[in-house]
Enzyme design. Structure first.
Site, mmCIF file in Angstrom:
data_model
loop_
_atom_site.group_PDB
_atom_site.id
_atom_site.type_symbol
_atom_site.label_atom_id
_atom_site.label_comp_id
_atom_site.label_asym_id
_atom_site.label_seq_id
_atom_site.Cartn_x
_atom_site.Cartn_y
_atom_site.Cartn_z
ATOM 1 C CD GLU A 66 -40.175 117.958 32.274
ATOM 2 O OE1 GLU A 66 -40.371 118.902 33.046
ATOM 3 O OE2 GLU A 66 -39.047 117.479 32.088
ATOM 4 C CB THR A 89 -34.778 125.710 29.682
ATOM 5 O OG1 THR A 89 -35.493 124.473 29.651
ATOM 6 C CG2 THR A 89 -34.941 126.420 28.352
HETATM 7 C C1 LIG Z 1 -50.011 117.451 38.816
HETATM 8 C C2 LIG Z 1 -49.491 118.771 38.475
HETATM 9 C C3 LIG Z 1 -48.038 118.905 38.145
HETATM 10 C C4 LIG Z 1 -47.637 118.600 36.724
HETATM 11 C C5 LIG Z 1 -47.995 119.683 35.764
HETATM 12 C C6 LIG Z 1 -46.809 120.463 35.254
HETATM 13 C C7 LIG Z 1 -46.965 121.928 35.446
HETATM 14 C C8 LIG Z 1 -45.884 122.774 34.827
HETATM 15 C C9 LIG Z 1 -44.548 122.104 34.742
HETATM 16 C C10 LIG Z 1 -43.596 122.900 33.945
HETATM 17 C C11 LIG Z 1 -42.220 122.517 34.340
HETATM 18 C C12 LIG Z 1 -41.351 122.464 33.152
HETATM 19 C C13 LIG Z 1 -40.095 122.061 33.334
HETATM 20 C C14 LIG Z 1 -39.247 121.917 32.190
HETATM 21 O O1 LIG Z 1 -39.604 122.187 31.064
HETATM 22 S S1 LIG Z 1 -37.701 121.297 32.588
HETATM 23 C C15 LIG Z 1 -36.877 121.219 31.068
HETATM 24 C C16 LIG Z 1 -37.431 120.106 30.178
HETATM 25 N N1 LIG Z 1 -36.615 119.968 29.051
HETATM 26 C C17 LIG Z 1 -36.688 118.922 28.222
HETATM 27 O O2 LIG Z 1 -37.520 118.053 28.329
HETATM 28 C C18 LIG Z 1 -35.647 118.886 27.161
HETATM 29 C C19 LIG Z 1 -36.051 117.973 26.034
HETATM 30 N N2 LIG Z 1 -34.872 117.461 25.389
HETATM 31 C C20 LIG Z 1 -34.409 116.190 25.678
HETATM 32 O O3 LIG Z 1 -34.951 115.456 26.465
HETATM 33 C C21 LIG Z 1 -33.171 115.763 24.919
HETATM 34 O O4 LIG Z 1 -32.502 116.881 24.450
HETATM 35 C C22 LIG Z 1 -33.524 114.871 23.728
HETATM 36 C C23 LIG Z 1 -33.726 113.518 24.265
HETATM 37 C C24 LIG Z 1 -34.748 115.373 23.059
HETATM 38 C C25 LIG Z 1 -32.447 114.874 22.687
HETATM 39 O O5 LIG Z 1 -31.230 114.843 23.356
HETATM 40 P P1 LIG Z 1 -30.007 114.107 22.680
HETATM 41 O O6 LIG Z 1 -29.839 114.629 21.282
HETATM 42 O O7 LIG Z 1 -28.862 114.120 23.567
HETATM 43 O O8 LIG Z 1 -30.545 112.657 22.680
HETATM 44 P P2 LIG Z 1 -30.494 111.593 21.560
HETATM 45 O O9 LIG Z 1 -31.671 111.786 20.694
HETATM 46 O O10 LIG Z 1 -29.120 111.579 20.927
HETATM 47 O O11 LIG Z 1 -30.647 110.300 22.455
HETATM 48 C C26 LIG Z 1 -29.628 109.990 23.377
HETATM 49 C C27 LIG Z 1 -30.021 108.734 24.072
HETATM 50 O O12 LIG Z 1 -30.591 109.122 25.328
HETATM 51 C C28 LIG Z 1 -31.871 108.561 25.451
HETATM 52 N N3 LIG Z 1 -32.690 109.481 26.204
HETATM 53 C C29 LIG Z 1 -32.910 110.776 25.919
HETATM 54 N N4 LIG Z 1 -33.730 111.315 26.840
HETATM 55 C C30 LIG Z 1 -34.000 110.323 27.728
HETATM 56 C C31 LIG Z 1 -34.803 110.243 28.915
HETATM 57 N N5 LIG Z 1 -35.483 111.318 29.358
HETATM 58 N N6 LIG Z 1 -34.858 109.087 29.577
HETATM 59 C C32 LIG Z 1 -34.171 108.021 29.113
HETATM 60 N N7 LIG Z 1 -33.406 107.990 27.992
HETATM 61 C C33 LIG Z 1 -33.324 109.150 27.315
HETATM 62 C C34 LIG Z 1 -32.355 108.375 24.038
HETATM 63 O O13 LIG Z 1 -33.373 107.391 24.008
HETATM 64 C C35 LIG Z 1 -31.088 107.916 23.364
HETATM 65 O O14 LIG Z 1 -30.896 106.580 23.710
HETATM 66 P P3 LIG Z 1 -30.355 105.573 22.574
HETATM 67 O O15 LIG Z 1 -29.027 106.134 22.126
HETATM 68 O O16 LIG Z 1 -30.267 104.262 23.287
HETATM 69 O O17 LIG Z 1 -31.374 105.602 21.478
HETATM 70 C C1 LIG Z 2 -44.672 127.450 30.751
HETATM 71 C C2 LIG Z 2 -43.268 126.908 30.678
HETATM 72 C C3 LIG Z 2 -42.611 126.522 31.826
HETATM 73 C C4 LIG Z 2 -41.301 126.051 31.757
HETATM 74 N N1 LIG Z 2 -40.652 125.730 32.925
HETATM 75 C C5 LIG Z 2 -39.361 125.330 32.870
HETATM 76 C C6 LIG Z 2 -38.646 125.060 34.078
HETATM 77 O O1 LIG Z 2 -39.181 125.177 35.171
HETATM 78 N N2 LIG Z 2 -37.349 124.671 33.994
HETATM 79 C C7 LIG Z 2 -36.711 124.525 32.783
HETATM 80 O O2 LIG Z 2 -35.541 124.158 32.767
HETATM 81 N N3 LIG Z 2 -37.381 124.775 31.611
HETATM 82 C C8 LIG Z 2 -38.667 125.179 31.635
HETATM 83 N N4 LIG Z 2 -39.344 125.453 30.467
HETATM 84 C C9 LIG Z 2 -38.619 125.404 29.201
HETATM 85 C C10 LIG Z 2 -39.024 124.209 28.350
HETATM 86 O O3 LIG Z 2 -38.480 123.045 28.876
HETATM 87 C C11 LIG Z 2 -38.532 124.458 26.930
HETATM 88 O O4 LIG Z 2 -39.261 125.542 26.415
HETATM 89 C C12 LIG Z 2 -38.743 123.223 26.057
HETATM 90 O O5 LIG Z 2 -37.830 122.221 26.444
HETATM 91 C C13 LIG Z 2 -38.552 123.532 24.572
HETATM 92 O O6 LIG Z 2 -37.281 124.100 24.332
HETATM 93 P P1 LIG Z 2 -37.184 125.547 23.612
HETATM 94 O O7 LIG Z 2 -38.158 126.442 24.226
HETATM 95 O O8 LIG Z 2 -35.752 125.928 23.577
HETATM 96 O O9 LIG Z 2 -37.688 125.263 22.125
HETATM 97 P P2 LIG Z 2 -36.758 124.766 20.917
HETATM 98 O O10 LIG Z 2 -36.055 123.515 21.289
HETATM 99 O O11 LIG Z 2 -35.966 125.902 20.399
HETATM 100 O O12 LIG Z 2 -37.920 124.362 19.880
HETATM 101 C C14 LIG Z 2 -38.406 125.324 18.923
HETATM 102 C C15 LIG Z 2 -38.840 124.545 17.691
HETATM 103 O O13 LIG Z 2 -37.709 123.835 17.181
HETATM 104 C C16 LIG Z 2 -38.055 122.475 16.960
HETATM 105 N N5 LIG Z 2 -36.912 121.599 17.232
HETATM 106 C C17 LIG Z 2 -35.970 121.742 18.176
HETATM 107 N N6 LIG Z 2 -35.102 120.719 18.154
HETATM 108 C C18 LIG Z 2 -35.506 119.886 17.163
HETATM 109 C C19 LIG Z 2 -35.056 118.639 16.655
HETATM 110 N N7 LIG Z 2 -33.968 118.018 17.145
HETATM 111 N N8 LIG Z 2 -35.753 118.066 15.646
HETATM 112 C C20 LIG Z 2 -36.864 118.659 15.151
HETATM 113 N N9 LIG Z 2 -37.353 119.852 15.587
HETATM 114 C C21 LIG Z 2 -36.675 120.451 16.572
HETATM 115 C C22 LIG Z 2 -39.160 122.189 17.965
HETATM 116 O O14 LIG Z 2 -39.988 121.099 17.506
HETATM 117 C C23 LIG Z 2 -39.927 123.508 17.994
HETATM 118 O O15 LIG Z 2 -40.899 123.499 16.966
HETATM 119 C C24 LIG Z 2 -40.651 125.932 30.507
HETATM 120 C C25 LIG Z 2 -41.318 126.304 29.340
HETATM 121 C C26 LIG Z 2 -42.629 126.788 29.416
HETATM 122 C C27 LIG Z 2 -43.343 127.187 28.147
#
Ligand SMILES: CCCCCCCCCCC/C=C/C(=O)SCCNC(=O)CCNC(=O)[C@H](O)C(C)(C)COP(=O)(O)OP(=O)(O)OC[C@H]1O[C@@H](n2cnc3c(N)ncnc32)[C@H](O)[C@@H]1OP(=O)(O)O
Ligand SMILES: Cc1cc2nc3c(=O)[nH]c(=O)nc-3n(C[C@H](O)[C@H](O)[C@H](O)COP(=O)(O)OP(=O)(O)OC[C@H]3O[C@@H](n4cnc5c(N)ncnc54)[C@H](O)[C@@H]3O)c2cc1C
Length: 625
Positions: free
Chosen positions: A391, A109
């Site tokens: 996530e 992110t």
């Molecule tokens: C026990 C204790 C431990 C656990 C507790 C946790 C404690 C705290 C943890 C906190 C750590 C946090 C870490 C993070 O947050 S890391 C960052 C996470 N970020 C995200 O998840 C980002 C979300 N966004 C996305 O995944 C993509 O942007 C999204 C898929 C939403 C959209 O991307 P995009 O527009 O490129 O994708 P499309 O919609 O066009 O689809 C493209 C095709 O790809 C396929 N796809 C997408 N994602 C996946 C995947 N993850 N796996 C497999 N395939 C995937 C999607 O289905 C499309 O496929 P098709 O074209 O065939 O439909």
């Molecule tokens: C406690 C915490 C720990 C985290 N740890 C990590 C980490 O270790 N590593 C890391 O890489 N990231 C981490 N993150 C980041 C996290 O993965 C992002 O916050 C998350 O993926 C959401 O993205 P954003 O914050 O940019 O929100 P945005 O994507 O800007 O979303 C804001 C709003 O826009 C809407 N929106 C966005 N896109 C669309 C769409 N295509 N269609 C409809 N609505 C949409 C969402 O639904 C939401 O309501 C952490 C976040 C938190 C809160």
């Protein structure tokens, strides 16, 4: 000499520490806890199956409601390594990560992008003359923002960047980057790293930011299990570009387990407190009643207990499904990757939003004392709401599930469907007929029909809008509320049916009395969500007003039956007081004594008159200010 337990759980309560002290204290505790974990690891292998148990066993029982600065090292840094590093890279780094001689984070992110990862701005440009990548943050919005542990703890991190080679962009890829000197812990040249500041919760996670000023890393720091860059800069693409997303699927699977852990803590506190707290007279002249005797209290808490059991069984189903499909992926069979992604998305979204909803209910069900930090309910509420975002934002993930369901529905007549969606074929088959019945099986069928009809309706709407000249993207956005609802309905149908089927199997080996209680929980969960989703059921099934009246009676009867077993059900979670850390939920029920004990720890009670009286209050009250 303090015992380990005293070292971990003693000392000044976190709530009275500064942001900096809280971090330092959590690092001290993390070192103790993870030294123990390291010993466990020395005895066990570290494949994903064992690894998940290790992870949820320790981190899920995290010693602080504020998380841990080591969390990301275990939650993402290592799983990403296991799934994306090639054998040589695993050989070089994995054992060092496992024994914590390096601490890692996961930097995907950015300030400007979280959801839309194809829009990430950090670049990794290959230089064949030196066989290095040049990592660069071209803008402020390209700074990585959020990575757990990155602020002051991690000395390595996995960075997700747009890969450029020979002038061509190949999209996002993963790179391992050393961010701090292993000896001095000073940031390496070209690296600007720090902590992002105080958050709503999880303030011990040490979330950080990082920016790169043309930082050079060896070619072999690109994780190359799937895609590769050869020495001359030739790009070798992955068998499947979506494999880079694999770690997010794994963490979403683990988060479903974690949402159960958080909810189990909250309902243990709320249930035990509701058994101890007496308030108001149900009948004039009677003693005050346990608040758990009030049906409105049972409505708040017993449904949360049922939800916790339901999600626990679904977490296990998801884990089993993940393992089956992950094995297939390792053998090159990608057929069910889309199904796994869709299932992980909707279960992560529903488990975390349910956990957040029911935890908030537990908080308010404990009245004013539930608002005390010492109850731990506010911290658990802050935790569960964060899980609706990290996530993958829940809305975005449900849209991903909807995308898969529409694709599935388009192909409904081309052959067999994969297990989690084969019900769509059943309830849409020619000649299939269904009349609503107030039974578990009837409810499951009803939810399956609602899901099928919503998916079908969304596809018809999309088609009609595109035919009317609207672009595919605009049509998608226009009906996205209905798409999210279709994803949720699909997931709810899976959760109820899995809970019913898996609990029915488990009940065969239970005593009759235990099986009866477990069966009541399944019924309570199913009837609760039926009443919650009446609009959908009235729109798409033959449920009648008379059915609803009977459902409400059934619901109230279940609350009455489950009430006597409520405390026993949460005691079964067996969460020790040191992990519960709650004045309201301690096993001995000494709520009022614990509330007072904790209050007296407040620094404001250290002296009878606080210095602000003489500095501010007294001059003010005497009209001198
Ligand atoms: C026990 C204790 C431990 C656990 C507790 C946790 C404690 C705290 C943890 C906190 C750590 C946090 C870490 C993070 O947050 S890391 C960052 C996470 N970020 C995200 O998840 C980002 C979300 N966004 C996305 O995944 C993509 O942007 C999204 C898929 C939403 C959209 O991307 P995009 O527009 O490129 O994708 P499309 O919609 O066009 O689809 C493209 C095709 O790809 C396929 N796809 C997408 N994602 C996946 C995947 N993850 N796996 C497999 N395939 C995937 C999607 O289905 C499309 O496929 P098709 O074209 O065939 O439909
Ligand atoms: C406690 C915490 C720990 C985290 N740890 C990590 C980490 O270790 N590593 C890391 O890489 N990231 C981490 N993150 C980041 C996290 O993965 C992002 O916050 C998350 O993926 C959401 O993205 P954003 O914050 O940019 O929100 P945005 O994507 O800007 O979303 C804001 C709003 O826009 C809407 N929106 C966005 N896109 C669309 C769409 N295509 N269609 C409809 N609505 C949409 C969402 O639904 C939401 O309501 C952490 C976040 C938190 C809160």
């Amino acid at each position: 000499m303090l015992t380990k337990r005293e070292e971990l759980f003693g000392g000044t309560p976190d709530e009275y520490l500064s942001h900096k002290e809280k971090y330092e204290n959590s690092t001290r505790k993390a070192v103790i806890l993870f030294s123990l974990l390291r010993k466990i690891q020395e005895e066990n292998n570290t494949d994903l199956t064992n690894y998940r148990n290790l992870l949820s066993g320790v981190l899920g029982a995290s010693i602080s409601q504020d998380g841990s600065p080591f969390g990301l090292h275990y939650i993402m840094f290592m799983p990403v390594f296991m799934s994306q590093a090639d054998e040589e890279q695993q050989e070089r780094w994995l054992h060092r990560a496992l024994n914590c001689s390096i601490i890692g984070s996961y930097a995907q992110t950015e300030l400007g992008h979280g959801t839309f990862i194809r829009g990430l701005e950090t670049t990794a440009t290959y230089d064949p003359s030196t066989q290095e990548f040049v990592l660069h943050s071209p803008t402020l919005t390209s700074y990585k923002w959020w990575p757990g542990g990155l602020g002051n703890t991690a000395n390595y991190c996995i960075v997700i960047a747009q890969l450029y080679s020979k002038g061509e962009c190949h999209g996002i890829h993963s790179f391992i980057v050393q961010v701090r000197d292993e000896d001095t812990h000073m940031p390496l040249p070209g690296i600007k790293v720090g902590e992002i500041g105080v958050k709503m919760g999880l303030n011990a996670v040490n979330n950080g930011f990082i920016g790169f000023e043309n930082v050079r890393i060896p070619r072999t720091n690109m994780l190359m299990k799937h895609a590769k860059i050869l020495e001359d800069g030739t790009y070798v693409k992955s068998k499947n570009s979506k494999l880079i997303y694999g770690a997010m699927v794994f963490v979403r699977v683990v988060i479903v387990f974690d949402s159960v852990n958080y909810l189990a803590k909250a309902i243990t506190v709320a249930t035990r407190y509701s058994a101890v707290r007496r308030q108001s007279q149900l009948k004039e002249g009677e003693p005050e009643r346990q608040i758990l005797d009030y049906v409105t209290q049972q409505d708040k808490i017993l449904t949360a207990i049922a939800g916790c059991f339901a999600m626990k069984m679904n977490a296990r189903m998801l884990w089993d499904t993940f393992n089956v499909i992950n094995d297939q992926l390792h053998k090159g069979n990608m057929e069910r990757l889309g199904e796994l992604h869709a299932l992980a998305c909707c279960l992560k979204a529903i488990s975390t939003s349910d956990s957040s909803l029911f935890t908030a209910r537990c908080r308010v069900s404990c009245g004013g004392h539930g608002y005390m930090v010492s109850s731990t309910l506010p911290a658990t509420s802050a935790l569960t709401t964060a899980s609706c975002t990290y996530e993958g934002d829940n809305t975005v993930l449900l849209l991903q599930t909807a995308r898969f369901l529409l694709k599935t529905w388009r192909q409904i007549d081309t052959g067999p469907l994969t297990p989690t969606v084969e019900y769509l074929k059943t309830v849409s088959a020619p000649g299939f007929s269904y009349k609503w019945e107030n039974s578990i099986e009837g409810i499951i069928r009803g939810f399956q029909i609602v899901s099928m009809k919503k998916i079908s309706s969304c596809l018809n709407l999309m088609t009609a809008k595109v035919m009317s000249g609207m672009s595919q993207a605009d049509a998608w956005n226009t009906i996205s509320i209905q798409l999210v609802s279709a994803g949720e309905s699909h997931c709810r149908a899976i959760v109820i049916s899995t809970f019913h089927e898996d609990m029915s199997k488990a009940m065969r080996s239970m005593s009759a009395s235990l099986a009866e209680v477990m069966g009541q929980l399944v019924e309570l969960y199913a009837v609760y969500w039926t009443l919650e989703r009446l609009g959908d059921l009235l729109e798409y099934t033959s449920i009648s007003g008379a059915d609803v009246v009977k459902l409400r009676s059934w619901y109230e009867e279940l609350l009455r039956k489950i009430r006597p077993n409520a405390v026993g059900l949460v005691d079964a979670f067996d969460i020790i007081d040191e992990l519960l850390q709650s004045t309201l939920g301690a096993y001995d029920g000494r709520v009022y004594e614990r509330l007072m004990e904790e209050a007296l720890k407040s620094p404001l009670n250290a002296e009878p008159v606080n210095q602000s009286f003489h500095k501010y209050l007294k001059p003010f009250m005497q009209g001198k200010l």
